[in-house]
Scaffold this active site. Structure first.
Site, PDB file in Angstrom:
ATOM      1  N   GLU A  96       0.825  -1.196   0.000  1.00 20.03           N
ATOM      2  CA  GLU A  96       0.000   0.000   0.000  1.00 20.03           C
ATOM      3  C   GLU A  96       0.859   1.245   0.000  1.00 20.03           C
ATOM      4  O   GLU A  96       1.955   1.280   0.569  1.00 20.03           O
ATOM      5  CB  GLU A  96      -0.923  -0.022   1.214  1.00 20.03           C
ATOM      6  CG  GLU A  96      -1.928  -1.132   1.063  1.00 20.03           C
ATOM      7  CD  GLU A  96      -2.893  -1.235   2.203  1.00 20.03           C
ATOM      8  OE1 GLU A  96      -2.477  -1.022   3.352  1.00 20.03           O
ATOM      9  OE2 GLU A  96      -4.052  -1.534   1.938  1.00 20.03           O
ATOM     10  N   GLU A 212       9.743  -2.570   7.365  1.00 15.53           N
ATOM     11  CA  GLU A 212      10.826  -1.929   8.116  1.00 15.53           C
ATOM     12  C   GLU A 212      11.956  -1.637   7.124  1.00 15.53           C
ATOM     13  O   GLU A 212      12.670  -2.559   6.702  1.00 15.53           O
ATOM     14  CB  GLU A 212      11.273  -2.868   9.252  1.00 15.53           C
ATOM     15  CG  GLU A 212      12.564  -2.489   9.936  1.00 15.53           C
ATOM     16  CD  GLU A 212      12.651  -1.030  10.344  1.00 15.53           C
ATOM     17  OE1 GLU A 212      11.831  -0.579  11.154  1.00 15.53           O
ATOM     18  OE2 GLU A 212      13.556  -0.339   9.842  1.00 15.53           O
ATOM     19  N   CYS A 383      -1.308   5.597  10.141  1.00 14.83           N
ATOM     20  CA  CYS A 383      -0.155   4.855  10.650  1.00 14.83           C
ATOM     21  C   CYS A 383      -0.575   3.527  11.251  1.00 14.83           C
ATOM     22  O   CYS A 383      -1.486   3.464  12.074  1.00 14.83           O
ATOM     23  CB  CYS A 383       0.500   5.631  11.789  1.00 14.83           C
ATOM     24  SG  CYS A 383       1.210   7.162  11.302  1.00 14.83           S
TER      25      CYS A 383
HETATM   26  N1  SAH Z   1       8.373   0.147  10.249  1.00 17.88           N
HETATM   27  C1  SAH Z   1       8.731   1.497  10.429  1.00 17.88           C
HETATM   28  C2  SAH Z   1       7.972   2.462   9.562  1.00 17.88           C
HETATM   29  C3  SAH Z   1       6.503   2.204   9.362  1.00 17.88           C
HETATM   30  S1  SAH Z   1       5.452   2.377  10.733  1.00 17.88           S
HETATM   31  C4  SAH Z   1       8.595   1.888  11.879  1.00 17.88           C
HETATM   32  O1  SAH Z   1       8.010   1.133  12.634  1.00 17.88           O
HETATM   33  O2  SAH Z   1       9.103   2.937  12.250  1.00 17.88           O
HETATM   34  C5  SAH Z   1       5.277   4.158  10.872  1.00 17.88           C
HETATM   35  C6  SAH Z   1       4.890   4.627  12.268  1.00 17.88           C
HETATM   36  O3  SAH Z   1       3.585   4.184  12.612  1.00 17.88           O
HETATM   37  C7  SAH Z   1       5.821   4.105  13.360  1.00 17.88           C
HETATM   38  O4  SAH Z   1       6.262   5.171  14.168  1.00 17.88           O
HETATM   39  C8  SAH Z   1       4.935   3.169  14.157  1.00 17.88           C
HETATM   40  O5  SAH Z   1       5.327   3.136  15.519  1.00 17.88           O
HETATM   41  C9  SAH Z   1       3.570   3.806  13.971  1.00 17.88           C
HETATM   42  N2  SAH Z   1       2.438   2.906  14.178  1.00 17.88           N
HETATM   43  C10 SAH Z   1       2.376   1.585  13.953  1.00 17.88           C
HETATM   44  N3  SAH Z   1       1.137   1.119  14.266  1.00 17.88           N
HETATM   45  C11 SAH Z   1       0.413   2.179  14.691  1.00 17.88           C
HETATM   46  C12 SAH Z   1      -0.947   2.338  15.117  1.00 17.88           C
HETATM   47  N4  SAH Z   1      -1.787   1.330  15.152  1.00 17.88           N
HETATM   48  N5  SAH Z   1      -1.356   3.577  15.456  1.00 17.88           N
HETATM   49  C13 SAH Z   1      -0.498   4.632  15.376  1.00 17.88           C
HETATM   50  N6  SAH Z   1       0.778   4.533  14.963  1.00 17.88           N
HETATM   51  C14 SAH Z   1       1.232   3.318  14.630  1.00 17.88           C
HETATM   52 FE1  SF4 Z   2       6.734  -3.214  11.224  1.00 15.55          FE
HETATM   53 FE2  SF4 Z   2       4.517  -2.020  12.078  1.00 15.55          FE
HETATM   54 FE3  SF4 Z   2       6.576  -2.354  13.740  1.00 15.55          FE
HETATM   55 FE4  SF4 Z   2       6.793  -0.575  11.758  1.00 15.55          FE
HETATM   56  S1  SF4 Z   2       5.357  -0.475  13.483  1.00 15.55           S
HETATM   57  S2  SF4 Z   2       8.318  -2.106  12.370  1.00 15.55           S
HETATM   58  S3  SF4 Z   2       5.565  -1.615  10.166  1.00 15.55           S
HETATM   59  S4  SF4 Z   2       5.353  -4.004  12.805  1.00 15.55           S
END
Ligand code: SAH
Ligand code: SF4
Length: 405
Positions: A96, A212, A383
């Site tokens: 996505e 990631e 997010c």
């Molecule tokens: N994998 C990377 C980048 C993608 S996630 C990482 O984890 O940094 C992007 C952001 O969304 C991250 O800061 C993560 O902590 C946040 N995130 C993940 N799940 C979420 C949720 N359910 N609600 C709000 N933020 C969330």
């Molecule tokens: Fe992976 Fe979601 Fe954790 Fe980012 S927040 S490292 S996308 S499991």
């Protein structure tokens, strides 16, 4: 000549394009023409490569070469203007990508750093007199629609292996890494959809979609090269977010061309972080902050710390005090993200009053702290909500193409 399996040109760098074209007896200057057509020109079909003679285009097609951009198979549009696309790769895997036009002050809504830069620009002296009549010739596609900028959020892997307990993407597990071309290709496809003119329209990129990025480091940095050198997105307009992959942060720190960094801190001590992000057992907070301190930051560069607020878990004053202690001495900004719920995840959202207190405590402690406005929650685009939710699971989604997922 027999037609071989399709081969993607998009994603190849200049030397690799040179090799492809050498096999067709072409001189090296043709590689540069192709590079420019692929990335600056964002060509969508080999037959559109008009700097090439027709015969060469036909030979490339006959040999199975194609541009190979990801295909946008579904789109969902949020009430806030955010669009979420399901992108299909050549092997049928999907990820996505999210488009967030304007809206608010950039970093508060979409993870990018645009707000701070625009605040700086306001201070710049205005030496050029305003034109008497509005001249739209040099206006980009965004300005024509009343937007100042847009942010594209891209995925780096199909699914994710990190298993953060609050994140829907984690539920997918990891299916595979994306290639550099598949990462940068998401951007090209979205820019094409919106008729974006690089250099005129203001585009920010965030590596905050599925996956990631630092567990797919080579493709991530390869895509950065295609995006900066080819498509024309300045590195200062990109932000990569990591859950804290130490070797990745160390490699990132040594790059000459690199996006800004966001680290998903999400907890104020190792105990809480281990529970919500089991990866902490491998690399703890102290090790991560140590690596961050070693990044040679440029003047006026900050590291952003993302902090997902989970009701009752990490959102209390005691946690805010711990965050202040952790970030002392680091050029840090904090982006607070109110947890976005998802099916099958047991957390609760924080009390709005706690969010305000948390932010105020950090600001009073001297750290620029923003509350990120959720974008596209209604279409599972916010997010942590990217889980390839498709139309048959959510009838409200607007489908533009055949959904073969
Ligand atoms: N994998 C990377 C980048 C993608 S996630 C990482 O984890 O940094 C992007 C952001 O969304 C991250 O800061 C993560 O902590 C946040 N995130 C993940 N799940 C979420 C949720 N359910 N609600 C709000 N933020 C969330
Ligand atoms: Fe992976 Fe979601 Fe954790 Fe980012 S927040 S490292 S996308 S499991």
């Amino acid at each position: 000549m027999t037609v071989s399996a399709s081969k993607a040109l998009f994603g190849l760098d200049l030397p690799a394009l040179g090799e492809v074209l050498a096999a067709f007896g072409q001189k090296p200057y043709r590689a540069r023409q192709l590079y420019d057509a692929l990335y600056k020109g964002r060509a969508t079909s080999v037959m559109d490569l008009t700097t090439f003679p027709l015969t060469l285009r036909e030979e490339l097609v006959a040999a199975g070469w194609e541009i190979g951009l990801p295909e946008m198979v579904q789109t969902a549009t949020s009430v806030d203007g955010t669009e979420r696309y399901l992108m299909r790769m050549a092997d049928g895997e999907t990820v996505e990508t999210v488009w967030m036009p304007d809206g608010d002050g950039g970093e508060r809504g979409d993870g990018s750093e645009a707000a701070a830069e625009e605040a700086d620009e306001v201070d710049m002296p205005q030496t050029i007199a305003a034109p008497r009549r509005r001249d739209t010739r040099n206006q980009g596609a965004l300005a024509e629609r009343g937007f100042r900028r847009a942010t594209v959020c891209i995925s780096s892997q199909v699914g994710c292996a990190v298993n953060c307990q609050f994140c829907l993407t984690a539920k997918l597990g990891i299916r595979r890494n994306l290639t550099a071309g598949e990462i940068a290709g998401q951007v090209a496809a979205v820019l094409n959809r919106h008729g974006i003119r690089m250099g005129v329209d203001r585009i920010n990129l965030v590596f905050m979609g599925m996956g990631e990025p630092f567990l797919n480091y080579d493709s991530f940095i390869g895509s950065v090269r295609l995006l900066t050198g080819g498509i024309g997105v300045p590195e200062s307009r990109m932000t990569v977010s990591t859950s804290g992959i130490l070797p990745g942060i160390e490699r990132y720190a040594a790059e000459a061309v690199r996006p800004k960094l966001a680290l998903s801190l999400n907890a104020s001590n190792d105990g809480v972080r281990e529970r919500i992000m089991p990866i902490t057992r491998k690399w703890n907070i102290a090790a991560l902050l140590d690596a961050v301190l070693k990044i040679p930051l440029r003047p006026r560069e900050w590291v952003t710390f993302e902090y997902v607020l989970l009701g009752g878990v990490n959102d209390q004053p005691v946690h805010a005090r711990e965050v202040l202690a952790l970030l002392a001495g680091i050029r840090a900004k904090v982006n607070l993200i109110v947890w976005n719920p998802g099916p099958g995840i047991e957390y609760t959202q924080p009390d709005p009053a706690d969010v305000v207190v948390f932010q105020k405590m950090l600001i009073d402690g001297g750290i620029a702290t923003y509350i990120r406005r959720p974008r596209g929650r209604d279409i599972y685009a916010a997010c942590g909500q990217l889980k390839r939710t498709v139309a048959d699971q959510a009838p409200e989604l607007v489908v533009i193409g055949a959904a073969a997922v």
